[in-house]
Each structure stands twice: as structure tokens, then as C-alpha cells.
Motif scaffolding. Structure first.
Motif, mmCIF file in Angstrom:
data_model
loop_
_atom_site.group_PDB
_atom_site.id
_atom_site.type_symbol
_atom_site.label_atom_id
_atom_site.label_comp_id
_atom_site.label_asym_id
_atom_site.label_seq_id
_atom_site.Cartn_x
_atom_site.Cartn_y
_atom_site.Cartn_z
ATOM 1 N N SER A 43 -12.878 -3.047 0.139
ATOM 2 C CA SER A 43 -13.293 -1.670 -0.179
ATOM 3 C C SER A 43 -12.484 -0.648 0.601
ATOM 4 C CB SER A 43 -14.791 -1.471 0.105
ATOM 5 O OG SER A 43 -15.563 -2.318 -0.711
ATOM 6 N N LYS A 44 -11.253 -1.000 0.931
ATOM 7 C CA LYS A 44 -10.422 -0.122 1.739
ATOM 8 C C LYS A 44 -8.964 -0.345 1.368
ATOM 9 C CE LYS A 44 -9.881 -1.065 6.177
ATOM 10 N NZ LYS A 44 -10.155 -1.182 7.635
ATOM 11 N N GLY A 45 -8.221 0.734 1.223
ATOM 12 C CA GLY A 45 -6.796 0.607 0.954
ATOM 13 C C GLY A 45 -6.392 1.194 -0.382
ATOM 14 N N ARG A 102 3.831 8.042 8.301
ATOM 15 C CA ARG A 102 3.145 8.517 9.520
ATOM 16 C C ARG A 102 2.027 9.492 9.165
ATOM 17 N NH1 ARG A 102 8.574 8.599 11.468
ATOM 18 N NH2 ARG A 102 8.714 10.854 11.172
ATOM 19 N N ASN A 103 2.266 10.313 8.159
ATOM 20 C CA ASN A 103 1.252 11.260 7.706
ATOM 21 C C ASN A 103 0.010 10.516 7.217
ATOM 22 O OD1 ASN A 103 -0.090 13.551 6.872
ATOM 23 N ND2 ASN A 103 1.390 14.131 5.300
ATOM 24 N N LEU A 104 0.215 9.440 6.454
ATOM 25 C CA LEU A 104 -0.913 8.652 5.957
ATOM 26 C C LEU A 104 -1.682 7.992 7.091
ATOM 27 C CD1 LEU A 104 0.766 7.022 2.818
ATOM 28 C CD2 LEU A 104 -0.926 8.867 2.837
ATOM 29 N N VAL A 105 -0.984 7.525 8.112
ATOM 30 C CA VAL A 105 -1.665 6.922 9.261
ATOM 31 C C VAL A 105 -2.544 7.964 9.950
ATOM 32 C CG1 VAL A 105 -1.326 5.892 11.536
ATOM 33 C CG2 VAL A 105 0.081 5.136 9.607
ATOM 34 N N GLU A 106 -2.061 9.194 10.063
ATOM 35 C CA GLU A 106 -2.876 10.257 10.653
ATOM 36 C C GLU A 106 -4.109 10.544 9.798
ATOM 37 O OE1 GLU A 106 -0.218 13.521 11.068
ATOM 38 O OE2 GLU A 106 0.964 12.593 12.665
ATOM 39 N N ILE A 107 -3.937 10.488 8.473
ATOM 40 C CA ILE A 107 -5.076 10.689 7.575
ATOM 41 C C ILE A 107 -6.108 9.587 7.775
ATOM 42 C CG2 ILE A 107 -5.767 10.676 5.136
ATOM 43 C CD1 ILE A 107 -3.097 12.082 4.518
ATOM 44 N N ASN A 128 -4.684 2.513 4.411
ATOM 45 C CA ASN A 128 -4.415 1.159 4.891
ATOM 46 C C ASN A 128 -2.934 0.907 5.136
ATOM 47 O OD1 ASN A 128 -5.965 -1.050 5.743
ATOM 48 N ND2 ASN A 128 -5.316 -2.290 4.005
ATOM 49 N N THR A 129 -2.166 1.988 5.291
ATOM 50 C CA THR A 129 -0.723 1.872 5.518
ATOM 51 C C THR A 129 -0.413 1.190 6.841
ATOM 52 O OG1 THR A 129 -0.417 3.891 4.251
ATOM 53 C CG2 THR A 129 1.400 3.212 5.659
ATOM 54 N N TYR A 183 0.817 -1.209 0.000
ATOM 55 C CA TYR A 183 0.000 0.000 0.000
ATOM 56 C C TYR A 183 0.855 1.266 0.000
ATOM 57 C CZ TYR A 183 -3.909 -3.119 0.966
ATOM 58 O OH TYR A 183 -4.852 -4.114 0.881
ATOM 59 N N LEU A 184 0.198 2.356 -0.373
ATOM 60 C CA LEU A 184 0.845 3.659 -0.365
ATOM 61 C C LEU A 184 1.471 3.913 1.005
ATOM 62 C CD1 LEU A 184 1.100 6.111 -2.335
ATOM 63 C CD2 LEU A 184 -0.860 7.110 -1.137
ATOM 64 N N GLY A 185 2.724 4.343 1.004
ATOM 65 C CA GLY A 185 3.441 4.538 2.257
ATOM 66 C C GLY A 185 4.223 3.324 2.702
#
Length: 872
Positions: free
Chosen positions: A863-865, A816-821, A851-852, A792-794
Motif C-alpha cells: 500500500s505504498k509506492g 531528491r525532491n521526491l525523497v523530501e516529499i 518510495n523512491t 518507482y517514480l524518480g
């Protein structure tokens, strides 16, 4: 922001030789991770036996280290080579039958005067190929551990006319590549380009271009003839990967096709699915075989091609279609092997073709029929990338009036003002509260041809009002056909407005179905196939042809190309080809691909940037006070809200990364590989667009950052948004029909009387048939699956993807930014004030949930990721 470092200055070698060092030969231990082909091919005993023979007489696999610093004066300063070393214990090392990595040791004799190894030559003297993952050198004097990230198939040495070379995981711009490695870098690119001739074999590593001349099968008759896409003004198209297959007998311009079920279409070997991905795909296809046998099942139905009512559609998910007797199974066994058939049956042997319950009806069975859900899916469904702000009333057309006559909408104020919550049209326009889903211009030029097939459909315009609670209220649907006397005379149109009860309510449901048919076909052909799959493939090819694996931009982009060429090759083989699944299950039928070529005429690379797209569609306005420089006119627009956060996260990561390697604009201009890459993309990969003025010139760091940002966005987030929700929303065909088979019933006709008395049956007779549904839903189930080894992205396949600390640290910040998103997305989905996040169907919007943070690698219909690449 990553800072400039002295070793990024162009022209300065990063590893200076140490002077006056006494030469000393040391032993360096290496660890090799790979997978043997005999494991991946289910323990091929013959290959294993031959490997044993090769081990005895040829010593198997050799590696030879290449100095990154010192040249050999006796060879014109060409890089010094270490002594060849051989992989130990090939036969005795245990290899798992589950295709896990096998680890081998190797010991090198290394002259310290040669300084640091920067590459190695590998020669495989075995009978079979293997997949080389990594090589790690332990405790290199003065340098410690050195990683080589390989991820490549290595065929027997006699298959190559050159040495296979792998480089250490350190990035170099062309102008600061250590001189001993420069020749290897340049030769590797030449090898990957090939010579442009001949049929390519599985061990070839050639990336080259071809037109879309492989969709038709003219030797099978006129029914299967299709135009060549690309290379002409009439049918422009992105380029695909070349295979070199011979032309057909009937048409020398059409490439011959492999017969189904042969899946051995050439793509460069390292672009093919790995064993996990292929296993997942095979399992999905095996399950879908049942749907492909719909013709047999229809023998036991009183209405062979129709669902009798909505309850019959639900049986696909609640209990499957039952097989009444052994004769049915015998009939099926004539088509597929018994072992495969057993996989299709439930344990009790009673039900076949049971699909997973689509999300859109999982919680509430009938909410899909509401007007609120109809409007919400334009913002948070599987195709949330088309809706636009209405700028003028009545809606106008951009089609040439000399060719198409008057195409202006016939929707009048009196049609809609009665339903606008007290607003007038002028007030709504001024306050930017009117929106439109407009397929009129895209379809009208092709509608006569499309309706010459079994399709009977319209070009639609749907007007909607933005209400105070943030939801979209449908106001009117216009359905148009070319004028009976010819398209140059304009159109004939009908306008339908909302109704809930009686035959008027049934007519309105049909009007929404026709609009959904337009949306479904456009989504599959344009939003999904053309705007992600097809447009990205030239970037994959050009990157491998013009950017060395040592190039920092190659290292940035390469993860975002995983599986794309293989996916596209399979699509051309069985989905978008003449008579393929897409033609059978979507309304444009045999005109699908040439219609997508007509729409590609309007494709603009820079418009694929999400902020630009939102502004161009009139969904947002410039606003410098906002984080993204724009303000959304629909504040609760899940795709745009989540998407802008993802876009900005990618932008920050790409900016930090590019700034590390390119402190100044002149370094962009002086990068010969980068300039060749960008030129080839424009001149060849998207060659039908080469004269367009909107291409970035690639002279500044800002242009590089924007271009890389768009590529990553399209390959990852945009594709995720328009792909992985297909089954969730369109797996229930009543919600998103893909075909209409008869026109709107008119008062006084038997069809209209049937609509009055048997509304469900009339609806089902109009939309996608039972057999087409089985095919289409099977296809969407496969396309919506996440592979169990998705990256996945990240995320990266290996943490040692680069040896430089600052880019790695920037990438960790990106993750970490993606996890916060992710957290903010879940918070928004739980906010009851945001009506479009979940909607009447109770389906939270998670298609842009990165989904990082999930390392479980479950896969399936989640339907996620956001996968890194166009991987499905």
C-alpha cells in the motif's frame, strides 16, 4: 532550469568530423549484458545443444558498429560500417539458472577515421532468442566510454526482414540527427509500424491500433455477445494494440479469443512482462486458484452462497476455510494438478483460502462501520477522485429532461439541516462546506439494464458536511430508480439519514452499503480501468510508432509505459471480457464495459491534470498566493495534498528536461516526429475524440510540458492512488461491497423483519455473495501487489539512460525532491490534528508515498509506492 546549449540548435550536428585525421584501425573492447532464453525457460537443454551447433558453424552473434558522423561516398554517403565482430565464449560463459545477467566480451576493429560509433547492427544466428540489455564500448578513441541501452529481445535473424539496429544513449531531435544515422532512425520507425495486416507473431515488433472488439465470444452463444467499443458515437473508446487474430464465425466484426489458460496474447515482445514480473504474477495467480474453486468449497457449507455472519467473513483472514476430509481434496484434484494444490495448502494441511488481513480491519475491527470512516475514504481511500463540492441545492442532474424526465434530487432541507451542527443549507453553500459523492447521472441511463441481471441496485447521491475538525459528516444518502412507467417519467427516490441504533441504524448501514457498491463499481471501471489503463495505451502505441528511441520525448516517456500493454491484454483476456472476473464481481455485470464507453464520452485529456481536476470538481478555488495556484476547500484532503506535491515535482522535472531540448517554441513546431506523434494520438489513438477543441495544439513548449506532465501523472501517481489500496480497503468486502443483490427492505415485509431481528444476516444477503467475495477479493489481492522488481517514480532501470549530463542532473534533483516529499508525507501522517490522514481504522495514507528512497525491491501488498507506469 536547464539552459540552452549550442548543440541543441536544430540543424547543427552534435558530433563534427575531425578533419585531416590519419586513418588508423584500433581495437575496441565491448561488454555485452544479456539473458539467454534457455535460462529463462528453465535450462532448455535442446536449445542449448542447438546453440552449440550454431556456434561451431555460424559463429553465433555478430555486431557491426555504425558511424554516427561519416558516410561512405561509395554508398551515397550512407553511414560507414565497421567490420562485423562476434560475441566470444557464448557456450563457455557461465549462465546462472536464476536468470541473472550473463556478461560477454566482444572486440571490434574500428577505423578511427569513422569517428564515433552511434549505432550497431546485431545479427543472431542462434536457434533461440535472447534478451539484450546493454552494450558498452570501452575507451573509444577521443570519446571514452559509449553506452547502448537496449532492453530488447533479439530473435534469430531469419525472423526479421530487416536489420536489428540499436542506438547509443544520446538523444537527437529529428532535424539534428547526424546524417549517417538518419536513415536508420526512419527505417526503424517504419518497421515498428508494420503494414497493418496479418496475424502478428511473438517476434513481430509491430505497434498498431485496433478497436475493443475482442471482449465478446459470440460463437459461445448470445450470453457472451458484447458490442464493439470504439469507432462509433454510441460506444466511443480509446484504441488498444492490434493482434490480427481472425474474426469469430458468428460475427465478422468480433475478433476471436484465445482459450484460457492460454496467455499468449500478442503484444510487442518488448512490452511483455519480464521473467521476474511474470514469476510474481504466476505466484499470485497460483495462490488465487483456491478462490476460483469456491463452487467446490460451497458443497460443505450449510448456506452455499452466503456468509452467515460477520464472523464468518473474518475467517477468510483469521483461519481460512477448513477442508473436512480427503474426499474434498480428491474433488479439488479433479480441477487442478496435485503439485499446484499442495502450494495452496498451509503446512499443516488444514486451512485453505487464507487471505492476508486487510489494513482496514488490521488495527480496529469495527471502525469501518463509522460515519467518519465512510466519509474519510472519499478523501483518502482507494477512490478519492470523485467527490465534488456541492454548488446548488437540491442537487441537479445534467441528464436531458426530454429523455429522462425530472432527475433533480429529492433531498430536502429538513432531511439534513437537523444534522448540520447549527448551519443552514444556504450558509453551508455560501461557505463551501457541502460536498457530494454523486453517481446518479453516470448510472441512471444504464440502471434498467443493470437491474435486469442478478443485480438489484440504485443510483446514489451522498451529501456530506465539512466540519470544523476537517472531517466529512454524512448527511443523507439518496437512492433512486427509474420511474416504474419508464425512465422518461423521471425517478423514484428514497432518502436515508444517519442513525446508530435499532432497525434505523441497520437501514442506514445498508444505505451506506448501496452507496459503496456504486463507488466500488465506478472505481474499478472508470477511476481505475478507463482513466488509467485504457486511456494510456494509445500513448504507448503512438510513442513507439512515431517517436524514435533517439527522440528526447521518447526517452522521457518510455519508462512510464512499462508493462501497460501486457497488463491491458491480460485484462481483456480474463477480467473485463464477457463472463470475466469483473463482470462476475461488480454490479454493472454484462453492461460494465459499455457503461464505461458511455462515461468516456465525457473524458477530457486536459482535465486529467490534477490542479484542473480539483478546480473542476469544486474541491479547490484559484489562489495565486498558494504554491500550486489553488487553495483546497478541504485542507486535510490526503490525496490532493500529497498529489499536488507529486504533480509539482513531475512538472519541475518535465519543465527542466523539455527546456533543455526545446529552447524555443518554433523547435516544437518544426519537430516532424513530435507533430506526427501528437496528430496520431488525437486522430487515431483517441480517434473518437479527434474533433474535441480541448486538445493542446502542440505548438508551444508550455503545451508539450503540460501534455507530458499529464501522461506521467496518469501513468504513475494517479494509477498508484486508485490501484494499490484496493486490497487494503476493499479486501474486506463489508467495507466496500461490489454488488447488491436485493433492494432496500421496506417496512412490513419479511425482509424488513429479518433486518430488525438478524441485521448481520440481512446485510450479508444484500451485498456480494460468498462466492463472489472469494473471486473479487482474490482479484484485488493480485491487482494490489507490487512486483519485486518495481521501478518507482524518480528511478530508472539504468543510470546510463542518457549520455547528457544536464538531463541526468535534473533527474537526480527530481529524485531528491521526491525523497523530501516522502518525509513530509510521513510527518503529516503523524500529525494528530489531521484527522483524515489515519482515521478511525488507523490506516495511514501512503498511496502517494513515492518510495523512491527504498531500494530493497520487496514488492507485495505494501500500500505504498508510486511505480513509474500502469504496472498492475
Amino acid at each position: 532550469m536547464l539552459g540552452k546549449t549550442p548543440e541543441t540548435i536544430c540543424g547543427k550536428a552534435r558530433d563534427e568530423p575531425k578533419e585531416n585525421k590519419k586513418s588508423e584501425v584500433v581495437k575496441i573492447k565491448g561488454t555485452i549484458k544479456l539473458m539467454k532464453k534457455n535460462v529463462l525457460d528453465f535450462n532448455d537443454a535442446g536449445a542449448s545443444f542447438l546453440d552449440r551447433v550454431y556456434e561451431i558453424f555460424c559463429r553465433g552473434v555478430s555486431l557491426q558498429l555504425i558511424s554516427a558522423v561519416n558516410g561512405d561516398p561509395a554508398k551515397g554517403l550512407k553511414a560507414k560500417l565497421g567490420k562485423a565482430a562476434f560475441v566470444e565464449n557464448w557456450i563457455s560463459t557461465f549462465t546462472s539458472v536464476s536468470a541473472a545477467d550473463a556478461t560477454f566480451n566482444i572486440f571490434f576493429e574500428w577505423d578511427e577515421s569513422m569517428s564515433v560509433p552511434g549505432a550497431f547492427i546485431i545479427k543472431n544466428y542462434h536457434h533461440n532468442q535472447f534478451y539484450l540489455k546493454t552494450v558498452t564500448l570501452e575507451d573509444v578513441p577521443g570519446h571514452g566510454q559509449i553506452h547502448f541501452i537496449c532492453n530488447s529481445w533479439v530473435y534469430p535473424a531469419h525472423r526479421y526482414k530487416y536489420n536489428r539496429v540499436f542506438f547509443a544513449n544520446k538523444a537527437y531531435l529529428p532535424c539534428n540527427t547526424p546524417e549517417p544515422l538518419r536513415q536508420y532512425r526512419e527505417e526503424e520507425l517504419i518497421n515498428l509500424r508494420g503494414n497493418g495486416t496479418g496475424k502478428l507473431k511473438e517476434w513481430d515488433r509491430v505497434y498498431d491500433y485496433a478497436l475493443y472488439n475482442d471482449l465478446g465470444s459470440p460463437d459461445n452463444g448470445k450470453k457472451y455477445e458484447r458490442p464493439v467499443l470504439g469507432g462509433s458515437e454510441e460506444f466511443p473508446y480509446p484504441r488498444r494494440g492490434r493482434t490480427g487474430r481472425a474474426p469469430t464465425k458468428k460475427d465478422p466484426h468480433t475478433e476471436s479469443r484465445l482459450p484460457l489458460p492460454n496467455l499468449g496474447i500478442y503484444v510487442p515482445r518488448d512490452e511483455r512482462f519480464n521473467h521476474v514480473k511474470f514469476s510474481d504474477l504466476f505466484a499470485c495467480v497460483l495462490k488465487a486458484i483456491g478462490q476460483l474453486l469456491a463452487s467446490e468449497i460451497s458443497l460443505f457449507d450449510t448456506t452455499p452462497t452466503e456468509f452467515n455472519n460477520f464472523k464468518a467473513v473474518l475467517k477468510l483472514y483469521e483461519g481460512g476455510i477448513r477442508l473436512p476430509n480427503w474426499q474434498t481434496l480428491t474433488k479439488l484434484r479433479e480441477r487442478i494438478p496435485w503439485e499446484m494444490l499442495k502450494e495452496l495448502l498451509r503446512n499443516d494441511g488444514e486451512a485453505l483460502f487464507k487471505f492476508p488481513m486487510p489494513d482496514v480491519i488490521k488495527e480496529v475491527r469495527s471502525a469501518w462501520r463509522t460515519d467518519e470512516e465512510f466519509g474519510r475514504e472519499m478523501l483518502a481511500g482507494v477512490n478519492p477522485v470523485v467527490i465534488c463540492g456541492l454548488k446548488e441545492f437540491p442537487p441537479a442532474s445534467k441528464l436531458n429532461p426530454e429523455e429522462y424526465g425530472n432527475q433533480t434530487s429529492t433531498i430536502k432541507r429538513e432531511h439534513i439541516e437537523k444534522n448540520m451542527n447549527g448551519l443552514t443549507v444556504d450558509e453551508a453553500l455560501e461557505n463551501k462546506k457541502l460536498f457530494i459523492l454523486d453517481y446518479h447521472d453516470a448510472l441512471m441511463p444504464y440502471l434498467t439494464n443493470i437491474n435486469s441481471t442478478t443485480t438489484r441496485t440504485y443510483a446514489s447521491r451522498t451529501l456530506l458536511l465539512l466540519q470544523n475538525n476537517g472531517t466529512l459528516k454524512p448527511l443523507a444518502i439518496e437512492l433512486s430508480l427509474p420511474h416504474p412507467q419508464g425512465v422518461k417519467y423521471g425517478v423514484t427516490s428514497q432518502v436515508f439519514t444517519p442513525a446508530e441504533h435499532g432497525v434505523e441504524g441497520s437501514v442506514w448501514q445498508l444505505a451506506k452499503a448501496y452507496a459503496a457498491v456504486n463507488d466500488s463499481g465506478y472505481h474499478q471501471l472508470i477511476s481505475h480501468w478507463l482513466n488509467t489503463h485504457a486511456v494510456i495505451e494509445p500513448f504507448v502505441i503512438a510513442t513507439n510508432r512515431q517517436l524514435s528511441v533517439l527522440h528526447p520525448i521518447y526517452k522521457l516517456l518510455h519508462p512510464h509505459f512499462r508493462d501497460t500493454m501486457n497488463n491491458n491484454a491480460l485484462a481483456r483476456h480474463a477480467l473485463i471480457n464477457a463472463g470475466g472476473l469483473l463482470e462476475k464481481t461488480n454490479f454493472p455485470a454484462k453492461y460494465s464495459m459499455e457503461m464505461s464507453a458511455a462515461i468516456y464520452k465525457n473524458w477530457v485529456f486536459t482535465d486529467q491534470a490534477l490542479p484542473t481536476d480539483l478546480l473542476k470538481r469544486g474541491i479547490a478555488v484559484p489562489d495565486s498566493s498558494q504554491p500550486h495556484g489553488l487553495r483546497l476547500l478541504i485542507e486535510d484532503y490526503p490525496y490532493a495534498v500529497d498529489g499536488l506535491e507529486i504533480w509539482s515535482a513531475i512538472e519541475t522535472w518535465v519543465t527542466e528536461y523539455c527546456s533543455f531540448y526545446y529552447p524555443t517554441d518554433d523547435m516544437i513546431q518544426d519537430d516532424c516526429e513530435l507533430q506526427s506523434w501528437w496528430t496520431e494520438l488525437r486522430q487515431v489513438g483517441h480517434g473518437d475524440k479527434k474533433k474535441e477543441p480541448w486538445w493542446p495544439k502542440m505548438q508551444t513548449r508550455a503545451e508539450l510540458i503540460l501534455s507530458c506532465n499529464i501522461i506521467i501523472w496518469v501513468a504513475s501517481a494517479l494509477h498508484a492512488a486508485v490501484n494499490f489500496g484496493q486490497y487494503a480497503y476493499a479486501g474486506y468486502i463489508l467495507n466496500r461491497p461490489t454488488i447488491s443483490r436485493r433492494f432496500m427492505p421496506q417496512p412490513g415485509t419479511p425482509e424488513y423483519a429479518e433486518l430488525e431481528s438478524k441485521a448481520e444476516k440481512a446485510f450479508l444477503k444484500t451485498i456480494t455473495s460468498q462466492n463472489q467475495t472469494l473471486l473479487g477479493v482474490s482479484m484485488m489481492e493480485i491487482l494490489s501487489q507490487h512486483s519485486s522488481d518495481e521501478i518507482y517514480l524518480g528511478q530508472r532501470e539504468t543510470p546510463e539512460w542518457t549520455s547528457e549530463a544536464q538531463p541526468r542532473e535534473a533527474f537526480e534533483r527530481f529524485g531528491r525532491n521526491l525523497v523530501e516529499i516522502e518525509g513530509r508525507i510521513m510527518d503529516r501522517n503523524m500529525d494528530n490534528k489531521l484527522k483524515n490522514r489515519v482515521g478511525p481504522v488507523k490506516v495511514p495514507y501512503t498511496l502517494l508515498y513515492p518510495n523512491t528512497s527504498d531500494t530493497s525491491k520487496v514488492g507485495g501488498l505494501t500500500s505504498k509506492g508510486i511505480p513509474n507506469s500502469v504496472s498492475a
